[in-house]
Enzyme design. Structure first.
Site, PDB file in Angstrom:
ATOM      1  CG  ASP A 198       5.290  54.129   2.805  1.00 14.33           C
ATOM      2  OD1 ASP A 198       6.164  54.412   3.766  1.00 14.33           O
ATOM      3  OD2 ASP A 198       4.694  53.106   2.232  1.00 14.33           O
ATOM      4  CE1 TYR A 210      -2.060  56.283   6.272  1.00  7.99           C
ATOM      5  CE2 TYR A 210      -2.949  56.018   7.801  1.00  7.99           C
ATOM      6  CZ  TYR A 210      -2.122  55.726   7.427  1.00  7.99           C
ATOM      7  OH  TYR A 210      -1.138  55.644   8.357  1.00  7.99           O
ATOM      8  CE1 TYR A 248       5.451  49.434   8.917  1.00  7.23           C
ATOM      9  CE2 TYR A 248       4.412  47.734  10.056  1.00  7.23           C
ATOM     10  CZ  TYR A 248       5.165  48.567  10.336  1.00  7.23           C
ATOM     11  OH  TYR A 248       6.474  48.456  11.202  1.00  7.23           O
TER      12      TYR A 248
END
Ligand code: ZN
Length: 410
Positions: A243, A304, A375
């Protein structure tokens, strides 16, 4: 199959030039141009017929047929008082005699481009192709080469010699197509593909389109790379996406830069750093690299780092519960923020490790190692129950993701 006897039958029906006769036997022999092959067959046939004629065999019809397309036979018959006119080639009508003259036009058309490899194509008048098919079909020719193939090869050879560049049939940089009806040449430039990796240190640069919150997009920041090769436009392909507010750190994410219609296929491959986007390790790639990149994006493992804000104070005991998420298959309905996908579609992705530490009572730093395509924001906040299991649900709190970074794409 005896090519000389076959040629005798064919020439009885059709006058053919050396190129068009030789081409019917193209797969017989090696390293011989069709015209040489055609002339050799005609010469052998001539010898056979002249021998028979002198021994009293009636081969006058075959001799006359051959004489239409073979000067020595015309001279032989003339010496015996039989006059035969030369006939134009039934298939090409003389087109193949001076195909080489088109090479110059191709060289001129290719000269402004700095390429490595090329290919020649051609547009051949339909009636020529039809007559070629007719001859091949009528005599059941299995050893032939197409006229297009011969023309492309002959022009390609001359252009290659003139420009000192090799022909590449599978992946040429440029293709020059000659129209044999009017001699015009069209050049198409294949895209130049550069593979490499990129980092994105900014939370206001979008990897894809210009979305809300994005000041710039990666594609436009890479424009200096397009300019190095004089391309018309640039397309950026990445192995997966992040994103706009997510940074891409560590070793970066694999990517391919596609430069459309470049003037140059060789150039500066040094990296680029602009507005928080760093491109490095550039090298020349292929279409296959783009395919592999897209395929791998679905399976590669991502690491992440997230900073999340909890509704209630958390303790070390709470964090211990996160162990249960290791090895979990997370089922996610499409997040509401993603409009381009069916909201009811379900995605299943593996989570391998979750490490957490408390920065303060309500601030959590998370390291999540998972399958590509998860996600991650929704895995953390639970997306109102649309993602299960989730970190928020496991901790029994609601979480807001304040920062997210990709640390590694394995
Ligand atoms: Zn011909």
């Amino acid at each position: 199959m005896d090519p000389v006897e076959k040629a005798r039958e064919i020439l009885r029906a059709y006058p053919l030039c050396d190129f068009c006769l030789g081409r019917l036997f193209a797969s017989m022999g090696y390293g011989i141009e069709n015209a040489e092959r055609g002339y050799a067959i005609k010469t052998l046939l001539h010898m056979r017929l002249v021998y028979d004629y002198r021994n009293g065999v009636d081969v006058s019809e075959d001799l006359k047929a051959l004489a239409r397309v073979h000067a020595p036979t015309r001279r032989f018959l003339a010496a015996n008082g039989i006059k035969v006119e030369e006939a134009p080639c039934y298939v090409c009508r003389g087109l193949l005699k001076d195909v080489e003259k088109y090479a110059e036009g191709v060289v001129k058309a290719l000269q402004p481009i700095d390429f490595n490899t090329f290919q020649v194509g051609s547009v051949i008048p339909k009636d020529v192709l039809e007559r070629e098919r007719e001859v091949m079909a009528k005599f059941g020719i299995q050893t032939g080469e197409s006229i297009k193939h011969e023309i492309n090869r002959r022009i390609g050879r001359l252009v290659g010699e003139a420009l000192k560049k090799p022909v590449n049939k599978e992946r040429p940089d440029v293709v020059a197509t000659v129209n044999l009806a009017d001699g015009s040449v069209k050049v198409s430039r294949n895209p130049l593909l550069l593979i490499g990796r990129y980092l994105k240190l900014s939370r206001v640069v979008s990897q894809g389109r210009l979305v809300p919150g994005a000041a710039r997009v990666v594609e436009e920041l890479l424009d200096p790379i397009r300019a190095r090769f004089g391309g018309r436009s640039l397309v950026f392909h990445a192995a997966g996406r992040e994103d706009v507010d997510v940074r891409m750190l560590g070793n970066g994410r694999p990517m391919v830069i596609e430069i459309k219609e470049p003037d140059k296929y060789k150039g500066d491959l040094s990296g680029l750093a602009v507005d928080g986007v760093i491109v490095s390790r550039l090298s020349y790639g292929t279409r296959n690299d783009v395919r592999e990149l897209k395929a791998k994006a679905k399976t590669s493992i991502k690491l992440y780092r997230a900073l999340a804000l909890s509704d209630r104070p958390l303790s070390g005991d709470d964090l211990a519960k996160l162990k249960a998420l290791e090895g979990a298959v997370v089922v996610q309905r499409t997040p509401r923020r993603i409009k381009r996908l069916n909201p009811r579609a379900k995605r299943r992705r593996m989570v391998y490790n979750v490490e957490a530490r408390l920065v303060s009572e309500r601030v959590l730093e998370l390291f999540i190692r998972c399958q590509g395509g998860l996600y991650v924001k929704e895995f953390i906040n639970g997306d109102g129950g649309r993602t299960q299991p989730s970190i928020a649900e496991t901790l029994g709190t609601s979480l807001e993701v304040v920062e997210l970074d990709v640390l590694d794409v394995e």
